[in-house]
Design a protein around this motif. Structure first.
Motif, PDB file in Angstrom:
ATOM      1  N   GLU A 322      -9.830  26.653 -30.543  1.00  0.00           N
ATOM      2  CA  GLU A 322      -9.009  27.748 -29.999  1.00  0.00           C
ATOM      3  C   GLU A 322      -8.131  27.211 -28.871  1.00  0.00           C
ATOM      4  OE1 GLU A 322     -11.484  30.993 -28.709  1.00  0.00           O
ATOM      5  OE2 GLU A 322     -12.722  30.786 -30.507  1.00  0.00           O
ATOM      6  N   ALA A 323      -6.862  27.607 -28.901  1.00  0.00           N
ATOM      7  CA  ALA A 323      -5.955  27.141 -27.847  1.00  0.00           C
ATOM      8  C   ALA A 323      -5.186  28.319 -27.277  1.00  0.00           C
ATOM      9  CB  ALA A 323      -4.977  26.128 -28.423  1.00  0.00           C
ATOM     10  N   TYR A 324      -4.768  28.204 -26.045  1.00  0.00           N
ATOM     11  CA  TYR A 324      -3.896  29.224 -25.468  1.00  0.00           C
ATOM     12  C   TYR A 324      -2.861  28.546 -24.570  1.00  0.00           C
ATOM     13  CZ  TYR A 324      -6.966  28.735 -21.384  1.00  0.00           C
ATOM     14  OH  TYR A 324      -7.680  28.222 -20.338  1.00  0.00           O
ATOM     15  N   ILE A 325      -1.790  29.313 -24.329  1.00  0.00           N
ATOM     16  CA  ILE A 325      -0.699  28.757 -23.533  1.00  0.00           C
ATOM     17  C   ILE A 325      -0.760  29.333 -22.123  1.00  0.00           C
ATOM     18  CG2 ILE A 325       1.837  28.675 -23.316  1.00  0.00           C
ATOM     19  CD1 ILE A 325       1.833  28.776 -26.448  1.00  0.00           C
ATOM     20  N   GLU A 326      -0.580  28.482 -21.143  1.00  0.00           N
ATOM     21  CA  GLU A 326      -0.605  28.928 -19.749  1.00  0.00           C
ATOM     22  C   GLU A 326       0.679  28.471 -19.091  1.00  0.00           C
ATOM     23  OE1 GLU A 326      -4.583  28.535 -17.709  1.00  0.00           O
ATOM     24  OE2 GLU A 326      -3.353  27.337 -16.352  1.00  0.00           O
ATOM     25  N   LYS A 327       1.318  29.401 -18.400  1.00  0.00           N
ATOM     26  CA  LYS A 327       2.544  29.024 -17.675  1.00  0.00           C
ATOM     27  C   LYS A 327       2.128  28.584 -16.278  1.00  0.00           C
ATOM     28  CE  LYS A 327       6.449  31.518 -18.473  1.00  0.00           C
ATOM     29  NZ  LYS A 327       7.204  30.484 -19.150  1.00  0.00           N
ATOM     30  N   ILE A 328       2.465  27.383 -15.883  1.00  0.00           N
ATOM     31  CA  ILE A 328       2.087  26.992 -14.520  1.00  0.00           C
ATOM     32  C   ILE A 328       3.263  26.324 -13.801  1.00  0.00           C
ATOM     33  CG2 ILE A 328      -0.314  26.608 -15.263  1.00  0.00           C
ATOM     34  CD1 ILE A 328       0.038  23.687 -14.459  1.00  0.00           C
ATOM     35  N   HIS A 329       3.183  26.336 -12.465  1.00  0.00           N
ATOM     36  CA  HIS A 329       4.202  25.652 -11.682  1.00  0.00           C
ATOM     37  C   HIS A 329       4.061  24.153 -11.893  1.00  0.00           C
ATOM     38  CE1 HIS A 329       6.231  28.815  -9.546  1.00  0.00           C
ATOM     39  NE2 HIS A 329       5.074  29.474  -9.578  1.00  0.00           N
ATOM     40  N   ILE A 330       5.190  23.507 -12.099  1.00  0.00           N
ATOM     41  CA  ILE A 330       5.129  22.079 -12.425  1.00  0.00           C
ATOM     42  C   ILE A 330       4.399  21.306 -11.321  1.00  0.00           C
ATOM     43  CG2 ILE A 330       6.509  20.016 -12.897  1.00  0.00           C
ATOM     44  CD1 ILE A 330       8.584  21.853 -14.216  1.00  0.00           C
ATOM     45  N   GLU A 331       4.651  21.685 -10.058  1.00  0.00           N
ATOM     46  CA  GLU A 331       3.983  20.965  -8.961  1.00  0.00           C
ATOM     47  C   GLU A 331       2.457  21.073  -9.086  1.00  0.00           C
ATOM     48  OE1 GLU A 331       5.274  18.950  -6.804  1.00  0.00           O
ATOM     49  OE2 GLU A 331       7.360  19.326  -7.433  1.00  0.00           O
ATOM     50  N   ASP A 332       1.980  22.190  -9.650  1.00  0.00           N
ATOM     51  CA  ASP A 332       0.522  22.362  -9.803  1.00  0.00           C
ATOM     52  C   ASP A 332      -0.072  21.456 -10.884  1.00  0.00           C
ATOM     53  OD1 ASP A 332       0.636  24.216  -7.824  1.00  0.00           O
ATOM     54  OD2 ASP A 332       0.608  25.968  -9.170  1.00  0.00           O
ATOM     55  N   MET A 333       0.796  20.837 -11.664  1.00  0.00           N
ATOM     56  CA  MET A 333       0.313  19.900 -12.694  1.00  0.00           C
ATOM     57  C   MET A 333      -0.369  18.689 -12.055  1.00  0.00           C
ATOM     58  SD  MET A 333       1.063  20.745 -15.913  1.00  0.00           S
ATOM     59  CE  MET A 333       1.040  19.193 -16.799  1.00  0.00           C
ATOM     60  N   LYS A 334      -0.043  18.476 -10.767  1.00  0.00           N
ATOM     61  CA  LYS A 334      -0.594  17.295 -10.074  1.00  0.00           C
ATOM     62  C   LYS A 334      -2.107  17.222 -10.157  1.00  0.00           C
ATOM     63  CE  LYS A 334       2.674  15.723  -6.655  1.00  0.00           C
ATOM     64  NZ  LYS A 334       3.223  16.064  -5.390  1.00  0.00           N
TER      65      LYS A 334
END
Ligand SMILES: NC(=O)c1ccc[n+]([C@@H]2O[C@H](COP(=O)([O-])OP(=O)(O)OC[C@H]3O[C@@H](n4cnc5c(N)ncnc54)[C@H](O)[C@@H]3O)[C@@H](O)[C@H]2O)c1
Ligand SMILES: [Zn+2]
Length: 339
Positions: A322-334
């Motif tokens: 199972e997969a889902y999409i999450e929108k996140i702030h690019i800076e939070d990818m750190k």
């Protein structure tokens, strides 16, 4: 085994059968000229076994590797078609990996507004992933796939016999896309890797099942979202970080699947899944990227076409299948780097 991918304006017939590439006319009629696009590293025996089935086929050989997905080579191939008087009823056959498939497909999609197009994928990556879905493209100014279109092959001949000569590293690299398909949509497929990753090769009894399951899953997604408006984004599991790693290493040091494997590991938070993935990738000899430069990767993610403004859609898996999409702030990818 065979199935059809049904799309709005097209359909692709996918034939999965050992030996099928040696008797193509038993599956479809080739009532026109044929240009076989391949690369200069693919074994001659493979090229011969396809060419000998046609009376006056043209062999167009491009240099092996990503550099062949260039505008220059694309226009050279168009010129060859033109010089030889090909019409839109004639055939372009891609015989090779994802590079040849993407390049030949883009040629076929634009020559006389689209000629007939057939794929004979000869890498695990192409058999599992790139030969269906219709994404065709070349690179420009160092940016991957930035000129392209959607164009579906009318037939895809998946013959695992062709994989016997594929280098081991490429063999496992392509299988990463099947591990991905298992994670996001097919728990049974994931289990095959959990139980058998250490014994997979071109002759493995599990290989056809792995390829078939991956393609059927991709078909179900592509049929629901042909042009990647929404659902199809789940196929990008591991790819946001994976693409950044590819760029960080100039598309040279690591292969696409290897970067995606590392991306999948980094984005996964569930400790059990992370552990299972690590075990699978170790058995597949996937190199682990050590402490990549997070700031540089964030820059690459910002430039990625999947990022819009300051946010990016990432694909998460908390439960296998199972997969889902999450929108996140690019800076939070750190937070995903250095884990
Ligand atoms: N269109 C899509 O949906 C999609 C999806 C994923 C990847 N791609 C693209 O696919 C490309 C990567 O594809 P790839 O990993 O297949 O790489 P590739 O096409 O470069 O092939 C890898 C290497 O294997 C060699 N090879 C191919 N078949 C062989 C065989 N049977 N025996 C021995 N050697 C063989 C090739 O000469 C090449 O050196 C990238 O350009 C990527 O962007 C496209
Ligand atoms: Zn991929």
């Amino acid at each position: 085994m065979e199935f059809t991918v049904k799309l709005t304006d097209a359909q692709s017939r996918v034939i999965i059968e050992k030996g099928c590439h040696t008797h193509l006319a038993d599956y479809m009629e080739f009532n026109g000229r044929v240009m076989v696009v391949t690369d200069d590293n693919i074994p001659d025996s493979l090229k011969e076994s396809v060419l000998c089935q046609f009376e006056d086929a043209i062999l167009a050989e491009v240099p092996q590797g990503e550099k062949a997905k260039s505008f220059e080579i694309y226009t050279d191939l168009l010129a060859t078609l033109l010089e030889n008087g090909f019409s839109r009823k004639d055939f372009v056959i891609a015989l090779g990996g994802g590079v040849v498939g993407d390049l030949a497909g883009f040629v076929a999609s634009t020559y006389k507004r689209g000629c007939r197009f057939v794929q004979i994928p000869t890498t695990t990556l192409a058999q599992i992933d790139s030969s269906i879905g219709g994404k065709v493209a070349v690179n420009m100014n160092g940016i991957k796939n930035c000129v392209g279109s959607f164009y579906h092959p009318e037939t895809v001949f998946v013959d695992t016999d062709t994989l016997a000569t594929l280098e081991k590293r490429h063999f496992y690299n392509g299988l990463v896309e099947a591990v991905k398909a298992g994670c996001i949509g097919d728990a049974q497929l994931f289990d095959i890797f959990k139980n058998h990753a250490h014994e997979l090769d071109a002759h493995s009894p599990y290989l056809e099942e792995i390829i078939t399951r991956s393609l059927l899953f991709k078909r179900s997604v592509v049929q629901q979202d042909e042009k990647e408006q929404n659902l199809r984004k789940i196929l990008n599991f591991g790819h946001t970080i994976g693409h950044a790693l590819e760029s960080l290493y100039n598309l040279e040091e690591y292969y696409h699947g290897e970067c995606v494997a590392n991306g999948m590991l980094m984005i996964t938070e569930d400790m059990q899944i992370k552990q299972d993935l690590t075990g699978i990738f170790e058995k597949m000899n996937i190199p682990f990227v050590k402490a990549p430069d997070a700031d540089k990767c964030i820059e690459f993610i910002k430039n990625d076409k999947k990022a819009s403004g300051s946010t990016v859609d990432i694909v998460k898996v908390d439960r296998i299948g199972e997969a889902y999409i999450e929108k996140i702030h690019i800076e939070d990818m750190k937070k995903y780097f250095g884990r």
